[in-house]
Design a protein around this motif. Sequence first.
Motif, PDB file in Angstrom:
ATOM      1  N   TRP A 169      28.409  38.170  41.160  1.00 34.25           N
ATOM      2  CA  TRP A 169      27.662  37.055  41.752  1.00 34.25           C
ATOM      3  C   TRP A 169      26.289  37.509  42.250  1.00 34.25           C
ATOM      4  O   TRP A 169      25.291  36.783  42.080  1.00 34.25           O
ATOM      5  CB  TRP A 169      28.460  36.450  42.908  1.00 34.25           C
ATOM      6  CG  TRP A 169      29.500  35.459  42.449  1.00 34.25           C
ATOM      7  CD1 TRP A 169      30.840  35.623  42.431  1.00 34.25           C
ATOM      8  CD2 TRP A 169      29.256  34.148  41.938  1.00 34.25           C
ATOM      9  NE1 TRP A 169      31.468  34.518  41.951  1.00 34.25           N
ATOM     10  CE2 TRP A 169      30.518  33.569  41.637  1.00 34.25           C
ATOM     11  CE3 TRP A 169      28.119  33.392  41.709  1.00 34.25           C
ATOM     12  CZ2 TRP A 169      30.661  32.302  41.123  1.00 34.25           C
ATOM     13  CZ3 TRP A 169      28.259  32.115  41.188  1.00 34.25           C
ATOM     14  CH2 TRP A 169      29.508  31.581  40.910  1.00 34.25           C
ATOM     15  N   LEU A 170      26.243  38.671  42.866  1.00 35.49           N
ATOM     16  CA  LEU A 170      24.954  39.172  43.331  1.00 35.49           C
ATOM     17  C   LEU A 170      24.011  39.415  42.160  1.00 35.49           C
ATOM     18  O   LEU A 170      22.804  39.108  42.238  1.00 35.49           O
ATOM     19  CB  LEU A 170      25.147  40.467  44.140  1.00 35.49           C
ATOM     20  CG  LEU A 170      25.818  40.310  45.505  1.00 35.49           C
ATOM     21  CD1 LEU A 170      26.016  41.671  46.161  1.00 35.49           C
ATOM     22  CD2 LEU A 170      24.990  39.395  46.416  1.00 35.49           C
ATOM     23  N   ARG A 183      33.739  40.777  41.515  1.00 37.10           N
ATOM     24  CA  ARG A 183      33.213  39.412  41.622  1.00 37.10           C
ATOM     25  C   ARG A 183      31.960  39.371  42.492  1.00 37.10           C
ATOM     26  O   ARG A 183      30.986  38.686  42.162  1.00 37.10           O
ATOM     27  CB  ARG A 183      34.284  38.493  42.204  1.00 37.10           C
ATOM     28  CG  ARG A 183      35.432  38.184  41.244  1.00 37.10           C
ATOM     29  CD  ARG A 183      36.313  37.085  41.807  1.00 37.10           C
ATOM     30  NE  ARG A 183      37.409  36.770  40.907  1.00 37.10           N
ATOM     31  CZ  ARG A 183      38.648  37.247  41.041  1.00 37.10           C
ATOM     32  NH1 ARG A 183      38.928  38.079  42.058  1.00 37.10           N
ATOM     33  NH2 ARG A 183      39.598  36.922  40.191  1.00 37.10           N
ATOM     34  N   LEU A 184      31.993  40.090  43.616  1.00 36.04           N
ATOM     35  CA  LEU A 184      30.828  40.109  44.498  1.00 36.04           C
ATOM     36  C   LEU A 184      29.612  40.689  43.783  1.00 36.04           C
ATOM     37  O   LEU A 184      28.504  40.121  43.827  1.00 36.04           O
ATOM     38  CB  LEU A 184      31.141  40.925  45.752  1.00 36.04           C
ATOM     39  CG  LEU A 184      29.973  41.088  46.747  1.00 36.04           C
ATOM     40  CD1 LEU A 184      29.519  39.725  47.264  1.00 36.04           C
ATOM     41  CD2 LEU A 184      30.377  42.006  47.898  1.00 36.04           C
ATOM     42  N   THR A 234      32.291  36.226  36.150  1.00 32.56           N
ATOM     43  CA  THR A 234      33.373  36.783  36.967  1.00 32.56           C
ATOM     44  C   THR A 234      34.730  36.633  36.288  1.00 32.56           C
ATOM     45  O   THR A 234      35.587  37.514  36.390  1.00 32.56           O
ATOM     46  CB  THR A 234      33.398  36.082  38.332  1.00 32.56           C
ATOM     47  OG1 THR A 234      33.441  34.656  38.154  1.00 32.56           O
ATOM     48  CG2 THR A 234      32.150  36.428  39.139  1.00 32.56           C
ATOM     49  N   ARG A 289      35.545  43.130  44.614  1.00 32.56           N
ATOM     50  CA  ARG A 289      34.302  43.888  44.569  1.00 32.56           C
ATOM     51  C   ARG A 289      33.513  43.568  43.294  1.00 32.56           C
ATOM     52  O   ARG A 289      32.282  43.373  43.326  1.00 32.56           O
ATOM     53  CB  ARG A 289      34.608  45.376  44.655  1.00 32.56           C
ATOM     54  CG  ARG A 289      33.360  46.245  44.725  1.00 32.56           C
ATOM     55  CD  ARG A 289      33.721  47.698  45.025  1.00 32.56           C
ATOM     56  NE  ARG A 289      34.594  48.280  44.001  1.00 32.56           N
ATOM     57  CZ  ARG A 289      35.895  48.489  44.158  1.00 32.56           C
ATOM     58  NH1 ARG A 289      36.476  48.168  45.324  1.00 32.56           N
ATOM     59  NH2 ARG A 289      36.620  49.001  43.197  1.00 32.56           N
TER      60      ARG A 289
END
Length: 482
Positions: A204-205, A200-201, A48, A198
């Motif tokens: 991470w996902l 970063r999400l 990230t 968005r």
Amino acid sequence: MKEASPPSLPVPPRDIATLPELRLSTQFLLTGGLLLLLAMVGAGIAVTRLVAEATINHTAAYSAVFVQSIVAPFAEELGRQGTLSPSSLSRLDELMAGPAISERFPYLEIWLRDGTVAYSNSPEIIGRKFTPPTALSEAFAGEVVSDFTDLQTAEHRSRGFEATFLEVYTPVLAASGEIVAVAEIHEIKQPLQDGLARIRLISWLAVAASTLVIMAGLYGVVRRGTRTIERQQAALLVRAAEAEQFAAANRALGVRLRNASARTVEIHENTIRRLGADLHDGPAQLVGFAQLKLDEFAAASSPGARTRLREMIRTALAEAIHEIRAIASGALLPELHALTLSEVISRAVQAHVMRTGAQVALEAVPIVVDVADAARACVYRFVQEGLNNAYRHAAGGGCTVSCSLDGNWLGITVSSRGRTPPAARDEAAGPRLGLIGMRERIESLGGTLTLETDDRGRTRVTMSIELQGGLLADEQDQGRDH
């Protein structure tokens, strides 16, 4: 009374419970899950951060191109005069006041090398000199620099900034390639923050999904290996238990074998003594008597005495020969090779009836299994000794011989009315060779012998033997061929 049968081979266990401890797959799940979680957090932070930096740099590069397109026409003027004319300032104000630009880029400053603001759409700081920011020095070195607003700097405090922006510092180049100024544009950071959130999400996902896939794959492999190890461990435990039980059985059989060997020697010696006693007390006495009468016959002178002595000698010798034959007939087996087991049993019963005159009931099913001579001899001797014991100790009353074949197991029972006298049942009372010999003979072939007396006074002697292996004639012949 029921005699104890020999110990049978212990049955190996079929199921052994696993130890109450964490399985290897569970240990891997806990340990590997924790390590992968730490790795996922580290990878997520690194990814990230890299993606955020790349996004910010991309946005800064886009903003730098936009700023260049705005200030490039004024670069030569700045290079010559170090300031901008009122017309140039008005033109820049018009460009920055447009809704398409002001909504995203609310502020623009053009810095000179000494920290003087040559232009700003905040007129109050035009011409003022401030301490050059660190990013300004890097931009004059030829780099495009981006950073978030430091609200503590003098130029921001003078305008009362409360919100932070993304500041992009872009070198302004003259036609000669010289950096004459640096343009600083303030970009509203909310769209950038939304994009970064968005990204970063998604990052991470992606990292979490990759970690879960890796964990699931590794856990599947370890789980399958754990099951294989557990099955092999259970099989080894079963084999170890079986080996221990077989070793105990072998030790017990070894003890029984040594005892049987010792008893066999004792039985052999007792049999010889009994045979010698029978010959000494019977035929030897008659022959000795005949020898004495033979001397009297030689000394006799009258024909009548000689005739009488000759008849006495002939009678004594005939009785001696008869007793010798009787003893031999009890010691020797008849020809059994061509007989079935049913015929062997019948032959033993008939011989006993002819010798004793006792009545014997025969309840035998037809048994046509072709067995070895050792099995025939064992069956014949068992029936012979069983009937002899019944005749001697139970007065031969109500004797019955029965046999059955259940699968490979042959069972023969000799029963009679009347209890066996205690002295006949007690081995300490004397060399009772019949029952001991029967047991040794039967157990040597892998069978068992039991003696029972019920409450009605009926005594049963039963032999049980499995007809397999060397007891079958065809397998015995195959063993000899090999």
